[in-house]
Design a protein around this motif. Structure first.
Motif, PDB file in Angstrom:
ATOM      1  N   PRO A  22     140.854   6.541  64.366  1.00  0.00           N
ATOM      2  CA  PRO A  22     139.673   5.973  65.024  1.00  0.00           C
ATOM      3  C   PRO A  22     138.411   6.126  64.181  1.00  0.00           C
ATOM      4  N   TRP A  23     137.479   5.231  64.411  1.00  0.00           N
ATOM      5  CA  TRP A  23     136.158   5.360  63.802  1.00  0.00           C
ATOM      6  C   TRP A  23     135.110   4.889  64.800  1.00  0.00           C
ATOM      7  N   ALA A  24     133.886   5.306  64.562  1.00  0.00           N
ATOM      8  CA  ALA A  24     132.733   4.826  65.329  1.00  0.00           C
ATOM      9  C   ALA A  24     131.535   4.845  64.397  1.00  0.00           C
ATOM     10  N   LYS A  25     130.634   3.862  64.565  1.00  0.00           N
ATOM     11  CA  LYS A  25     129.433   3.765  63.737  1.00  0.00           C
ATOM     12  C   LYS A  25     128.219   3.519  64.619  1.00  0.00           C
ATOM     13  N   ASP A  26     127.081   4.113  64.215  1.00  0.00           N
ATOM     14  CA  ASP A  26     125.859   3.837  64.955  1.00  0.00           C
ATOM     15  C   ASP A  26     125.202   2.573  64.403  1.00  0.00           C
ATOM     16  N   THR A  27     124.045   2.212  64.955  1.00  0.00           N
ATOM     17  CA  THR A  27     123.411   0.954  64.588  1.00  0.00           C
ATOM     18  C   THR A  27     122.981   0.916  63.128  1.00  0.00           C
ATOM     19  N   ASN A  28     122.871   2.080  62.486  1.00  0.00           N
ATOM     20  CA  ASN A  28     122.498   2.146  61.077  1.00  0.00           C
ATOM     21  C   ASN A  28     123.707   2.231  60.150  1.00  0.00           C
ATOM     22  N   GLY A  29     124.909   2.135  60.742  1.00  0.00           N
ATOM     23  CA  GLY A  29     126.122   2.202  59.944  1.00  0.00           C
ATOM     24  C   GLY A  29     126.617   3.599  59.649  1.00  0.00           C
ATOM     25  N   ARG A  30     125.964   4.596  60.232  1.00  0.00           N
ATOM     26  CA  ARG A  30     126.401   5.981  60.010  1.00  0.00           C
ATOM     27  C   ARG A  30     127.586   6.317  60.909  1.00  0.00           C
ATOM     28  N   PRO A  31     128.570   7.087  60.386  1.00  0.00           N
ATOM     29  CA  PRO A  31     129.724   7.444  61.213  1.00  0.00           C
ATOM     30  C   PRO A  31     129.340   8.370  62.356  1.00  0.00           C
ATOM     31  N   VAL A  32     129.991   8.180  63.496  1.00  0.00           N
ATOM     32  CA  VAL A  32     129.822   9.026  64.668  1.00  0.00           C
ATOM     33  C   VAL A  32     131.180   9.677  64.929  1.00  0.00           C
ATOM     34  N   PRO A  33     131.237  10.999  65.116  1.00  0.00           N
ATOM     35  CA  PRO A  33     132.532  11.658  65.331  1.00  0.00           C
ATOM     36  C   PRO A  33     133.279  11.054  66.515  1.00  0.00           C
ATOM     37  N   THR A  34     134.580  10.846  66.345  1.00  0.00           N
ATOM     38  CA  THR A  34     135.397  10.242  67.396  1.00  0.00           C
ATOM     39  C   THR A  34     136.835  10.682  67.228  1.00  0.00           C
TER      40      THR A  34
END
Length: 227
Positions: A131-143
């Protein structure tokens, strides 16, 4: 926002053979396993809203869950993405996807966070990439994923400093097993597990003997998506 996060290089302009992107969020996404049998993915919707085509091959279901848009993308390798867009800090951090696999199949979480689908005979019939997740700035979010029966649950670990919206992506990928290079890599990295046969062949070895537990299977297959 969605295609900014996923890219559009591998998107299919329309669903392929065996794939179906529903017109409304309350219906299942359907695709195929590596053996050509039907697989369905239930979206984590709370409102049966209509989908809207957008971008290069994305269908968006706006407001299909609290503070959450959902989206679906068919990919040109026969895979399919089911995405959640968390619009603000009030959006749920867990998204639950009900998976309907071919009879006798089960989901197994691997050591690297990906999830494999194993048939009744132990053969790999597809799976969800890590899995992956990204915020609006393209930075990874832990998931991360966890499994409850036939439900795949993705948890996204946002913080007070997370920049919303956040895009998270379970990707069903049935074609990983067609790559002989990957199969050879799996055989080398699975700590003694050997690959019997070719595409669609059952994985055997110390960790996948008859009666082996789910944890043992996950350990033996841990190298699959790290190759």
């Amino acid at each position: 926002m969605v295609e900014k996060a996923t890219g559009a290089v591998d998107l299919a302009a329309k669903p392929g053979v065996g794939q179906d992107v529903p017109s409304h969020a309350g219906s299942d996404v359907t695709t195929l396993s590596a053996t050509g049998k039907a697989v369905s993915i239930g979206l984590p919707e709370t409102k049966n809203v209509a989908g809207t085509k957008a971008g290069s091959g994305t269908t968006v279901y706006p407001g299909a869950a609290p503070s959450t848009d959902l989206a679906v993308q068919p990919t040109d390798d026969g895979g399919i993405r089911a995405l959640a867009v968390l619009k603000d800090a009030t959006a749920p951090r867990e998204q639950r996807y009900d998976i309907d696999l071919p009879d006798g199949s089960r989901l197994v979480k691997l050591n690297n966070g990906a999830v494999a689908a194993l048939g009744a005979d132990g053969a790999v019939v597809g799976g969800f990439d890590a899995p992956w997740a990204k915020d609006t700035n393209g930075r990874p979010v832990p998931t991360q994923y966890r499994i409850e029966g036939d439900t795949l649950i993705q948890t996204v670990e946002t913080t007070p400093t997370t920049a919303f919206p956040v895009v998270a992506d379970p990707w069903w990928n049935p074609t990983t097993w067609k790559s002989w290079k990957k199969v050879r890599c799996i055989a080398k990295t699975s700590q003694g597990a050997a690959v019997a046969g070719g595409f669609g062949g059952a994985f055997t070895g110390p960790g996948i003997a008859a009666g082996a537990g789910v944890g043992a299977v996950g350990g033996a297959l841990g190298g699959i998506w790290s190759c």
